[in-house]
Design a protein around this motif. Structure first.
Motif, PDB file in Angstrom:
ATOM      1  N   TYR A  57     -32.332 -21.217   5.109  1.00 61.36           N
ATOM      2  CA  TYR A  57     -31.604 -21.566   3.897  1.00 61.36           C
ATOM      3  C   TYR A  57     -30.524 -22.576   4.256  1.00 61.36           C
ATOM      4  N   ALA A  58     -30.190 -23.423   3.294  1.00 64.88           N
ATOM      5  CA  ALA A  58     -29.104 -24.386   3.493  1.00 64.88           C
ATOM      6  C   ALA A  58     -28.052 -24.153   2.420  1.00 64.88           C
ATOM      7  N   ILE A  59     -26.817 -23.945   2.849  1.00 62.05           N
ATOM      8  CA  ILE A  59     -25.702 -23.731   1.924  1.00 62.05           C
ATOM      9  C   ILE A  59     -24.536 -24.556   2.443  1.00 62.05           C
ATOM     10  N   ARG A  60     -23.903 -25.320   1.526  1.00 60.32           N
ATOM     11  CA  ARG A  60     -22.709 -26.065   1.926  1.00 60.32           C
ATOM     12  C   ARG A  60     -21.562 -25.094   2.155  1.00 60.32           C
ATOM     13  N   HIS A  61     -20.877 -25.256   3.260  1.00 59.26           N
ATOM     14  CA  HIS A  61     -19.767 -24.372   3.593  1.00 59.26           C
ATOM     15  C   HIS A  61     -18.714 -24.376   2.484  1.00 59.26           C
ATOM     16  N   ALA A  62     -18.481 -25.532   1.867  1.00 62.23           N
ATOM     17  CA  ALA A  62     -17.478 -25.636   0.800  1.00 62.23           C
ATOM     18  C   ALA A  62     -17.850 -24.763  -0.398  1.00 62.23           C
TER      19      ALA A  62
END
Length: 78
Positions: A57-62
């Motif tokens: 999965y890819a999630i932006r830290h922000a």
């Protein structure tokens, strides 16, 4: 010996080298350190279907906050 050699001199020496062009069939173990004189081309893709090279999965830290829920927006099947 020692010292630096100019790029032009290296090019000259390399251009003068010739490799033996005899064809031999050897085992994989005996091929170590040898030079392949022709390209290897597969006659079919392996595996013979489209595939994904990674999963996850890819999630932006922000965007990441404690307890926050995310929606899956896309899928790439293996």
């Amino acid at each position: 010996m020692g010292g630096l050699v100019s790029v032009a001199r290296v090019d000259e020496v390399l251009a003068g080298l010739t490799l033996p062009r005899a064809v031999e069939t050897v085992s994989l173990e005996a091929a170590v350190g040898r030079v392949l004189m022709q390209a290897i081309v597969a006659d079919r893709d392996l595996p013979p279907f489209d595939r994904v090279m990674m999963d996850g999965y890819a999630i932006r830290h922000a965007d990441l906050q404690s307890g926050q829920r995310f929606t899956v927006r896309g899928e790439a099947l293996a």
